[in-house]
Motif scaffolding. Structure first.
Motif, PDB file in Angstrom:
ATOM      1  N   VAL A 279       3.501   5.593  -6.068  1.00  0.00           N
ATOM      2  CA  VAL A 279       4.770   4.775  -5.931  1.00  0.00           C
ATOM      3  C   VAL A 279       4.913   3.992  -7.398  1.00  0.00           C
ATOM      4  CG1 VAL A 279       6.122   2.880  -4.849  1.00  0.00           C
ATOM      5  CG2 VAL A 279       4.486   4.469  -3.510  1.00  0.00           C
ATOM      6  N   HIS A 280       5.937   4.388  -8.348  1.00  0.00           N
ATOM      7  CA  HIS A 280       6.184   3.815  -9.482  1.00  0.00           C
ATOM      8  C   HIS A 280       7.180   2.872  -9.416  1.00  0.00           C
ATOM      9  CE1 HIS A 280       3.715   7.075 -11.676  1.00  0.00           C
ATOM     10  NE2 HIS A 280       2.986   6.404 -10.597  1.00  0.00           N
ATOM     11  N   VAL A 281       7.147   1.592 -10.002  1.00  0.00           N
ATOM     12  CA  VAL A 281       8.661   0.929 -10.048  1.00  0.00           C
ATOM     13  C   VAL A 281       8.775   0.103 -11.317  1.00  0.00           C
ATOM     14  CG1 VAL A 281       8.341   0.334  -7.286  1.00  0.00           C
ATOM     15  CG2 VAL A 281       7.354  -1.284  -8.878  1.00  0.00           C
TER      16      VAL A 281
ATOM     17  N   VAL B  90       8.521   2.308 -18.692  1.00  0.00           N
ATOM     18  CA  VAL B  90       7.502   1.385 -18.406  1.00  0.00           C
ATOM     19  C   VAL B  90       7.592   0.594 -16.901  1.00  0.00           C
ATOM     20  CG1 VAL B  90       6.416  -0.886 -18.991  1.00  0.00           C
ATOM     21  CG2 VAL B  90       7.624   0.615 -20.823  1.00  0.00           C
ATOM     22  N   GLY B  91       6.559   0.788 -16.375  1.00  0.00           N
ATOM     23  CA  GLY B  91       6.452   0.167 -14.952  1.00  0.00           C
ATOM     24  C   GLY B  91       5.194  -0.025 -14.211  1.00  0.00           C
ATOM     25  N   LEU B  92       5.040  -0.314 -13.049  1.00  0.00           N
ATOM     26  CA  LEU B  92       3.908  -0.522 -12.172  1.00  0.00           C
ATOM     27  C   LEU B  92       3.661   0.598 -11.375  1.00  0.00           C
ATOM     28  CD1 LEU B  92       4.793  -4.205 -11.080  1.00  0.00           C
ATOM     29  CD2 LEU B  92       3.592  -3.618 -13.252  1.00  0.00           C
ATOM     30  N   TRP B  93       2.448   1.055 -11.078  1.00  0.00           N
ATOM     31  CA  TRP B  93       2.095   2.068 -10.238  1.00  0.00           C
ATOM     32  C   TRP B  93       1.427   1.003  -9.143  1.00  0.00           C
ATOM     33  CZ3 TRP B  93      -2.034   6.466 -11.787  1.00  0.00           C
ATOM     34  CH2 TRP B  93      -2.289   7.181 -10.795  1.00  0.00           C
ATOM     35  N   LEU B  94       2.088   1.284  -7.983  1.00  0.00           N
ATOM     36  CA  LEU B  94       1.506   0.280  -6.829  1.00  0.00           C
ATOM     37  C   LEU B  94       0.627   1.389  -6.192  1.00  0.00           C
ATOM     38  CD1 LEU B  94       4.799  -0.809  -5.581  1.00  0.00           C
ATOM     39  CD2 LEU B  94       3.316  -2.084  -6.998  1.00  0.00           C
ATOM     40  N   MET B  95      -0.690   1.257  -6.598  1.00  0.00           N
ATOM     41  CA  MET B  95      -1.831   2.231  -6.050  1.00  0.00           C
ATOM     42  C   MET B  95      -2.591   1.750  -4.812  1.00  0.00           C
ATOM     43  SD  MET B  95      -5.121   3.740  -8.133  1.00  0.00           S
ATOM     44  CE  MET B  95      -4.168   4.311  -9.183  1.00  0.00           C
ATOM     45  N   THR B  96      -2.582   2.467  -3.992  1.00  0.00           N
ATOM     46  CA  THR B  96      -3.272   2.049  -2.681  1.00  0.00           C
ATOM     47  C   THR B  96      -4.871   1.797  -2.920  1.00  0.00           C
ATOM     48  OG1 THR B  96      -1.669   2.869  -1.182  1.00  0.00           O
ATOM     49  CG2 THR B  96      -3.748   2.544  -0.129  1.00  0.00           C
ATOM     50  N   ALA B  97      -5.394   0.955  -2.750  1.00  0.00           N
ATOM     51  CA  ALA B  97      -6.889   0.542  -2.906  1.00  0.00           C
ATOM     52  C   ALA B  97      -7.531   1.591  -2.040  1.00  0.00           C
ATOM     53  CB  ALA B  97      -7.270  -0.744  -2.746  1.00  0.00           C
ATOM     54  N   GLY B  98      -8.467   2.350  -2.562  1.00  0.00           N
ATOM     55  CA  GLY B  98      -9.270   3.369  -1.640  1.00  0.00           C
ATOM     56  C   GLY B  98     -10.637   2.906  -1.046  1.00  0.00           C
ATOM     57  N   SER B  99     -11.307   2.411  -2.085  1.00  0.00           N
ATOM     58  CA  SER B  99     -12.743   1.947  -1.980  1.00  0.00           C
ATOM     59  C   SER B  99     -12.926   0.703  -1.438  1.00  0.00           C
ATOM     60  CB  SER B  99     -13.819   2.373  -3.179  1.00  0.00           C
ATOM     61  OG  SER B  99     -13.250   1.300  -4.070  1.00  0.00           O
ATOM     62  N   GLY B 100     -14.068   0.189  -0.803  1.00  0.00           N
ATOM     63  CA  GLY B 100     -14.234  -1.194  -0.633  1.00  0.00           C
ATOM     64  C   GLY B 100     -14.041  -1.987  -1.878  1.00  0.00           C
ATOM     65  N   ARG B 101     -14.556  -1.615  -2.841  1.00  0.00           N
ATOM     66  CA  ARG B 101     -14.626  -2.657  -4.103  1.00  0.00           C
ATOM     67  C   ARG B 101     -13.220  -2.592  -4.584  1.00  0.00           C
ATOM     68  NH1 ARG B 101     -15.271  -6.752  -6.793  1.00  0.00           N
ATOM     69  NH2 ARG B 101     -15.437  -6.448  -9.052  1.00  0.00           N
ATOM     70  N   GLU B 102     -12.398  -1.581  -4.489  1.00  0.00           N
ATOM     71  CA  GLU B 102     -10.999  -1.914  -4.818  1.00  0.00           C
ATOM     72  C   GLU B 102     -10.223  -2.678  -4.059  1.00  0.00           C
ATOM     73  OE1 GLU B 102      -9.462   2.317  -4.853  1.00  0.00           O
ATOM     74  OE2 GLU B 102     -10.294   2.709  -6.855  1.00  0.00           O
ATOM     75  N   ARG B 103     -10.611  -2.548  -2.771  1.00  0.00           N
ATOM     76  CA  ARG B 103      -9.783  -3.560  -1.599  1.00  0.00           C
ATOM     77  C   ARG B 103     -10.277  -4.988  -2.010  1.00  0.00           C
ATOM     78  NH1 ARG B 103     -10.596   0.903   1.519  1.00  0.00           N
ATOM     79  NH2 ARG B 103     -12.295   0.217   2.315  1.00  0.00           N
ATOM     80  N   GLU B 104     -11.263  -5.461  -2.420  1.00  0.00           N
ATOM     81  CA  GLU B 104     -11.963  -6.388  -2.857  1.00  0.00           C
ATOM     82  C   GLU B 104     -11.080  -7.043  -3.966  1.00  0.00           C
ATOM     83  OE1 GLU B 104     -15.943  -6.547  -3.614  1.00  0.00           O
ATOM     84  OE2 GLU B 104     -16.601  -5.974  -1.733  1.00  0.00           O
ATOM     85  N   LEU B 105     -10.492  -6.150  -4.876  1.00  0.00           N
ATOM     86  CA  LEU B 105      -9.912  -6.660  -6.296  1.00  0.00           C
ATOM     87  C   LEU B 105      -8.189  -6.920  -5.941  1.00  0.00           C
ATOM     88  CD1 LEU B 105     -11.686  -4.441  -8.629  1.00  0.00           C
ATOM     89  CD2 LEU B 105     -11.985  -6.784  -8.277  1.00  0.00           C
ATOM     90  N   ILE B 106      -7.882  -6.498  -4.800  1.00  0.00           N
ATOM     91  CA  ILE B 106      -6.417  -6.581  -4.474  1.00  0.00           C
ATOM     92  C   ILE B 106      -5.992  -7.952  -4.709  1.00  0.00           C
ATOM     93  CG2 ILE B 106      -4.555  -6.407  -2.757  1.00  0.00           C
ATOM     94  CD1 ILE B 106      -5.886  -4.133  -1.629  1.00  0.00           C
ATOM     95  N   GLY B 107      -5.178  -8.358  -5.538  1.00  0.00           N
ATOM     96  CA  GLY B 107      -4.672  -9.687  -5.797  1.00  0.00           C
ATOM     97  C   GLY B 107      -5.381 -10.629  -6.914  1.00  0.00           C
TER      98      GLY B 107
END
Length: 139
Positions: free
Chosen positions: A50-52, A60-77
């Protein structure tokens, strides 16, 4: 690293990755609240891309990437360590503020500087976004 003087190494900036928990909710915020356009929304091999981006800047844009790993989920926000994720420019900061308030988005740190006016907001995950209206230089 110093770029070679006889050629540019890159032709442009592409996508900034933003880790998200729910790509549909993130898309709704960036599209419906901030007015971003969908540049690309495809699923391949079970992974959604998903690119917006802002109108008029399709490269130019943002890639709204679903966090996959536990570490990635910790970094959301918090993937920028509490610093702003991005800066958006506007020609009418007052209209942006009113629009954001109409959508229940909290605005803070409104500033007036010699070269700009700005405000801060957060996306639905807490990523800080600065909106700035640059002042025209005196002729």
């Amino acid at each position: 690293m110093t770029a070679r003087s006889d050629t540019d190494l890159f032709s442009g900036l592409g996508r900034l990755v933003v880790l998200v928990e729910d790509p549909d909710a993130a898309l709704a915020f960036y599209r419906d609240v901030l007015g971003f356009r969908v540049l690309h929304d495809r699923t391949a091999d079970g992974f959604r891309y998903v690119h917006v981006g802002v109108p008029g800047q399709d490269a130019v844009g943002l890639w709204l990437m679903t966090a996959g790993s536990g570490r990635e989920r910790e970094l959301i926000g918090r993937q920028c360590g509490g610093q702003p994720l991005l800066v958006l420019y506007t020609t009418d900061l007052d209209a942006v503020r009113a629009h954001l308030h109409g959508h229940g988005v909290r605005v803070w740190n409104e500033r007036e500087d010699t070269d700009s006016r700005s405000l801060h907001l957060a996306d639905l995950y807490g990523n800080v976004i600065v909106v700035a209206q640059l002042r025209r230089a005196a002729a």
